[in-house]
Every structure is written in structure tokens, then in C-alpha cells.
Design a protein around this motif. Structure first.
Motif, PDB file in Angstrom:
ATOM      1  N   ALA A 106      31.013 -31.805 -15.005  1.00 52.76           N
ATOM      2  CA  ALA A 106      32.179 -31.260 -14.289  1.00 52.76           C
ATOM      3  C   ALA A 106      32.703 -30.005 -14.981  1.00 52.76           C
ATOM      4  O   ALA A 106      33.068 -29.026 -14.327  1.00 52.76           O
ATOM      5  CB  ALA A 106      33.282 -32.319 -14.207  1.00 52.76           C
ATOM      6  N   GLN A 107      32.722 -30.009 -16.315  1.00 54.63           N
ATOM      7  CA  GLN A 107      33.280 -28.883 -17.074  1.00 54.63           C
ATOM      8  C   GLN A 107      32.319 -27.707 -17.177  1.00 54.63           C
ATOM      9  O   GLN A 107      32.722 -26.551 -17.040  1.00 54.63           O
ATOM     10  CB  GLN A 107      33.629 -29.339 -18.499  1.00 54.63           C
ATOM     11  N   HIS A 108      31.045 -27.995 -17.441  1.00 52.29           N
ATOM     12  CA  HIS A 108      30.098 -26.936 -17.810  1.00 52.29           C
ATOM     13  C   HIS A 108      28.936 -26.760 -16.850  1.00 52.29           C
ATOM     14  O   HIS A 108      28.120 -25.851 -17.044  1.00 52.29           O
ATOM     15  CB  HIS A 108      29.529 -27.218 -19.212  1.00 52.29           C
ATOM     16  N   GLY A 109      28.821 -27.624 -15.847  1.00 54.01           N
ATOM     17  CA  GLY A 109      27.670 -27.560 -14.954  1.00 54.01           C
ATOM     18  C   GLY A 109      26.476 -28.286 -15.550  1.00 54.01           C
ATOM     19  O   GLY A 109      26.521 -28.790 -16.668  1.00 54.01           O
ATOM     20  N   PHE A 110      25.384 -28.349 -14.781  1.00 59.16           N
ATOM     21  CA  PHE A 110      24.194 -29.064 -15.219  1.00 59.16           C
ATOM     22  C   PHE A 110      23.418 -28.239 -16.248  1.00 59.16           C
ATOM     23  O   PHE A 110      23.053 -28.727 -17.312  1.00 59.16           O
ATOM     24  CB  PHE A 110      23.294 -29.409 -14.025  1.00 59.16           C
ATOM     25  N   ALA A 111      23.172 -26.987 -15.893  1.00 61.13           N
ATOM     26  CA  ALA A 111      22.411 -26.119 -16.795  1.00 61.13           C
ATOM     27  C   ALA A 111      23.181 -25.886 -18.096  1.00 61.13           C
ATOM     28  O   ALA A 111      22.586 -25.743 -19.165  1.00 61.13           O
ATOM     29  CB  ALA A 111      22.106 -24.789 -16.109  1.00 61.13           C
ATOM     30  N   GLY A 112      24.513 -25.849 -18.010  1.00 62.75           N
ATOM     31  CA  GLY A 112      25.344 -25.536 -19.171  1.00 62.75           C
ATOM     32  C   GLY A 112      25.652 -26.714 -20.074  1.00 62.75           C
ATOM     33  O   GLY A 112      26.361 -26.571 -21.067  1.00 62.75           O
ATOM     34  N   TYR A 114      26.765 -27.820  -5.424  1.00 62.65           N
ATOM     35  CA  TYR A 114      26.733 -26.758  -4.413  1.00 62.65           C
ATOM     36  C   TYR A 114      26.474 -25.408  -5.070  1.00 62.65           C
ATOM     37  O   TYR A 114      25.680 -24.608  -4.600  1.00 62.65           O
ATOM     38  CB  TYR A 114      28.061 -26.692  -3.649  1.00 62.65           C
ATOM     39  N   ALA A 115      27.167 -25.155  -6.172  1.00 60.41           N
ATOM     40  CA  ALA A 115      27.111 -23.838  -6.811  1.00 60.41           C
ATOM     41  C   ALA A 115      25.757 -23.569  -7.464  1.00 60.41           C
ATOM     42  O   ALA A 115      25.256 -22.445  -7.418  1.00 60.41           O
ATOM     43  CB  ALA A 115      28.227 -23.717  -7.857  1.00 60.41           C
ATOM     44  N   GLU A 116      25.161 -24.600  -8.075  1.00 60.97           N
ATOM     45  CA  GLU A 116      23.944 -24.370  -8.862  1.00 60.97           C
ATOM     46  C   GLU A 116      22.657 -24.523  -8.063  1.00 60.97           C
ATOM     47  O   GLU A 116      21.581 -24.182  -8.553  1.00 60.97           O
ATOM     48  CB  GLU A 116      23.913 -25.319 -10.079  1.00 60.97           C
ATOM     49  N   LYS A 117      22.750 -25.039  -6.843  1.00 59.09           N
ATOM     50  CA  LYS A 117      21.558 -25.203  -6.005  1.00 59.09           C
ATOM     51  C   LYS A 117      20.414 -25.883  -6.769  1.00 59.09           C
ATOM     52  O   LYS A 117      19.323 -25.340  -6.926  1.00 59.09           O
ATOM     53  CB  LYS A 117      21.091 -23.838  -5.456  1.00 59.09           C
ATOM     54  N   ASN A 118      20.716 -27.067  -7.260  1.00 55.52           N
ATOM     55  CA  ASN A 118      19.752 -27.851  -8.031  1.00 55.52           C
ATOM     56  C   ASN A 118      18.774 -28.534  -7.068  1.00 55.52           C
ATOM     57  O   ASN A 118      19.114 -29.504  -6.394  1.00 55.52           O
ATOM     58  CB  ASN A 118      20.536 -28.880  -8.860  1.00 55.52           C
ATOM     59  N   ASP A 119      17.541 -28.027  -6.986  1.00 56.46           N
ATOM     60  CA  ASP A 119      16.583 -28.522  -5.990  1.00 56.46           C
ATOM     61  C   ASP A 119      16.177 -29.969  -6.235  1.00 56.46           C
ATOM     62  O   ASP A 119      15.977 -30.739  -5.288  1.00 56.46           O
ATOM     63  CB  ASP A 119      15.330 -27.637  -5.966  1.00 56.46           C
ATOM     64  N   GLY A 120      16.046 -30.339  -7.514  1.00 55.43           N
ATOM     65  CA  GLY A 120      15.670 -31.723  -7.834  1.00 55.43           C
ATOM     66  C   GLY A 120      16.737 -32.701  -7.377  1.00 55.43           C
ATOM     67  O   GLY A 120      16.438 -33.750  -6.797  1.00 55.43           O
ATOM     68  N   LEU A 121      17.995 -32.339  -7.623  1.00 49.53           N
ATOM     69  CA  LEU A 121      19.112 -33.187  -7.199  1.00 49.53           C
ATOM     70  C   LEU A 121      19.191 -33.245  -5.679  1.00 49.53           C
ATOM     71  O   LEU A 121      19.403 -34.317  -5.093  1.00 49.53           O
ATOM     72  CB  LEU A 121      20.424 -32.656  -7.779  1.00 49.53           C
ATOM     73  N   ARG A 122      19.007 -32.104  -5.048  1.00 50.58           N
ATOM     74  CA  ARG A 122      19.067 -32.053  -3.577  1.00 50.58           C
ATOM     75  C   ARG A 122      18.023 -32.998  -2.974  1.00 50.58           C
ATOM     76  O   ARG A 122      18.299 -33.725  -2.023  1.00 50.58           O
ATOM     77  CB  ARG A 122      18.832 -30.615  -3.120  1.00 50.58           C
ATOM     78  N   GLN A 123      16.822 -32.986  -3.566  1.00 50.09           N
ATOM     79  CA  GLN A 123      15.749 -33.861  -3.080  1.00 50.09           C
ATOM     80  C   GLN A 123      16.112 -35.328  -3.311  1.00 50.09           C
ATOM     81  O   GLN A 123      15.900 -36.182  -2.442  1.00 50.09           O
ATOM     82  CB  GLN A 123      14.430 -33.521  -3.794  1.00 50.09           C
ATOM     83  N   PHE A 124      16.654 -35.622  -4.483  1.00 46.67           N
ATOM     84  CA  PHE A 124      17.068 -37.000  -4.801  1.00 46.67           C
ATOM     85  C   PHE A 124      18.107 -37.491  -3.790  1.00 46.67           C
ATOM     86  O   PHE A 124      18.007 -38.612  -3.261  1.00 46.67           O
ATOM     87  CB  PHE A 124      17.650 -37.049  -6.220  1.00 46.67           C
ATOM     88  N   LEU A 125      19.117 -36.658  -3.505  1.00 44.68           N
ATOM     89  CA  LEU A 125      20.170 -37.061  -2.563  1.00 44.68           C
ATOM     90  C   LEU A 125      19.615 -37.231  -1.159  1.00 44.68           C
ATOM     91  O   LEU A 125      19.983 -38.170  -0.442  1.00 44.68           O
ATOM     92  CB  LEU A 125      21.306 -36.030  -2.581  1.00 44.68           C
ATOM     93  N   SER A 126      18.711 -36.345  -0.767  1.00 49.04           N
ATOM     94  CA  SER A 126      18.092 -36.447   0.552  1.00 49.04           C
ATOM     95  C   SER A 126      17.277 -37.738   0.665  1.00 49.04           C
ATOM     96  O   SER A 126      17.364 -38.461   1.663  1.00 49.04           O
ATOM     97  CB  SER A 126      17.204 -35.226   0.790  1.00 49.04           C
ATOM     98  N   ASP A 127      16.503 -38.041  -0.381  1.00 47.05           N
ATOM     99  CA  ASP A 127      15.648 -39.235  -0.358  1.00 47.05           C
ATOM    100  C   ASP A 127      16.466 -40.519  -0.314  1.00 47.05           C
ATOM    101  O   ASP A 127      16.096 -41.477   0.368  1.00 47.05           O
ATOM    102  CB  ASP A 127      14.754 -39.273  -1.607  1.00 47.05           C
ATOM    103  N   HIS A 128      17.573 -40.549  -1.064  1.00 40.77           N
ATOM    104  CA  HIS A 128      18.334 -41.801  -1.205  1.00 40.77           C
ATOM    105  C   HIS A 128      19.472 -41.962  -0.195  1.00 40.77           C
ATOM    106  O   HIS A 128      19.856 -43.091   0.120  1.00 40.77           O
ATOM    107  CB  HIS A 128      18.891 -41.919  -2.625  1.00 40.77           C
ATOM    108  N   TYR A 129      20.012 -40.839   0.272  1.00 46.00           N
ATOM    109  CA  TYR A 129      21.217 -40.944   1.119  1.00 46.00           C
ATOM    110  C   TYR A 129      21.076 -40.224   2.462  1.00 46.00           C
ATOM    111  O   TYR A 129      21.997 -40.263   3.269  1.00 46.00           O
ATOM    112  CB  TYR A 129      22.438 -40.412   0.352  1.00 46.00           C
ATOM    113  N   GLY A 130      19.929 -39.608   2.695  1.00 50.63           N
ATOM    114  CA  GLY A 130      19.715 -38.921   3.968  1.00 50.63           C
ATOM    115  C   GLY A 130      19.823 -39.851   5.159  1.00 50.63           C
ATOM    116  O   GLY A 130      20.304 -39.465   6.224  1.00 50.63           O
TER     117      GLY A 130
END
Length: 210
Positions: free
Chosen positions: A22-28, A118-134
Motif C-alpha cells: 500500500a505504501q510503496h507499491g509492488f515493485a518498490g 491499477y497504477a503498476e499494470k502488474n500482468d501476473g497479478l491481472r492474470q491471477f485475478l482473472s483466473d480466480h475471480y473472473g
């Protein structure tokens, strides 16, 4: 005793990761920061999660699984008790999300984590959310489509996309309307849900020819 320790270590790591993301982002955020905040060694993170990417996914799963089960239970009740009515279906989607956002046990931090996603456009996370909650979005999409039969699938999904975005915005409490003095959080949340549902219902029903 072992199970309780196992559980608390895993939960501590997830809680620390959620706050840091929340404070620093995923990459940070480094795993070293997570271990320092959780007061565990790197072996514990590797044992429970295996990788930073999986840790990110599990931070989402911890919150999303409960919200998803609530949404689907409310959707089932709406379809059984209010067949053909749009607003109860929208409420089933909105209310668990706003309740999560106001959860005193880190709900606010998790909403900031969503904003980071939303801000970091994390493709791995996006795929995980799509697979599990789509499947959740598809079930709501089908139920909503039955209430607005005039819309094409493409139009429906544009409108659902805007609806989801408006809900995320409401969860983040970025809006102009702050909780008035003397109004409880629960009452403010109910008002937010009511206004968003009314707005979304009007948007979904809007005449597409105008």
C-alpha cells in the motif's frame, strides 16, 4: 500449538506485505522489507509463499475470497427473491466491496493495494485475478444482462467496466463527498451504496440510441 504458530506467521507476513505494498507499491517493496516488518526471516517467506509474485497474489486472495463468497451468496438470494430486478443484483456486487473497504483490520490498506495494482499494470497479478475471480464478473454480467435485454454484449461490458471503476473509486474514498460529521461509517457506507446503485442502474438502463 504448531498450527497456531504456522497460521500467525503466515498472517503476519501477509499483513506486513499488504501495508508495504500500500505504501510503496509492488515493485518498490522488497522481501527484505517484508521480513523486517513481519519480524520473520526470509526462509519463512519462501516456505509459505515461494516467491514475491505469489506473495502479491496471496495478499489479494486473503481479502478477495471472503468478498467473493459474500457476493455470490447475495447474488443467489437476489435472483431467488427479486427475480428480474436489477438493483438487488447491483447491491450484491457493491455492498461486500464497500464493507471490505471499511474493515478496520487493514481494509483501507487493501484498497490502496488495489489502486497500486491499477497504477503498476502488474500482468501476473491481472492474470491471477482473472483466473480466480473472473467467473464472478461473468455470473454478475449474465444476471445483469437478463435485466437489460436491449444491450449488446459489447455495450453491456463497457457499462460494467465503468460500474466497476466507480465502485473502486467509492471504495478508495477519494471522492468529493466525505463522511459528514455525526454520521457513522456504516450509515455513510449505506448511503454510498444506495447512490452508486441508483447511478449504475440508470447507466445500465440508459437508451443506447440517444
Amino acid at each position: 500449538m504448531g498450527n497456531a504458530t504456522h497460521f500467525s506467521t503466515k498472517e503476519r507476513i501477509l499483513g506486513a506485505a499488504e501495508e508495504l505494498f500500500a505504501q510503496h507499491g509492488f515493485a518498490g517493496t522488497s522481501l527484505r522489507q517484508v521480513t523486517g516488518r513481519a519480524d520473520v526471516n526470509i526462509a519463512a517467506v519462501n516456505y509459505h509463499f515461494g516467491s514475491k509474485e505469489n506473495l502479491v497474489n496471496e495478499v489479494f486472495r486473503r481479502r478477495m475470497d471472503d468478498m467473493t463468497s459474500q457476493r455470490l451468496a447475495l447474488l443467489k438470494a437476489a435472483l431467488e427473491q427479486h427475480s428480474g430486478e436489477l438493483e438487488p443484483i447491483l447491491a450484491a456486487f457493491v455492498e461486500p466491496a464497500l464493507a471490505l473497504a471499511q474493515d478496520r483490520h487493514g481494509g483501507g490498506a487493501f484498497v490502496r493495494v488495489i489502486a497500486r495494482a491499477y497504477a503498476e499494470k502488474n500482468d501476473g497479478l491481472r492474470q491471477f485475478l482473472s483466473d480466480h475471480y473472473g467467473h464472478v464478473l461473468r455470473e454478475f454480467g449474465k444476471a445483469i444482462a437478463d435485466c437489460v435485454p436491449g444491450l449488446s454484449k459489447e455495450e453491456l461490458y463497457w457499462r460494467l467496466d465503468f460500474f466497476s471503476g466507480a465502485l473502486t473509486y467509492a471504495m478508495a474514498d477519494f471522492g468529493l463527498i466525505k463522511r459528514p460529521h455525526g454520521i457513522s461509517e456504516a450509515a455513510h457506507r449505506e448511503r454510498a451504496a444506495r447512490e452508486l446503485i441508483r447511478f449504475a442502474a440508470a447507466g445500465l438502463r440508459a437508451d443506447r440510441n440517444k
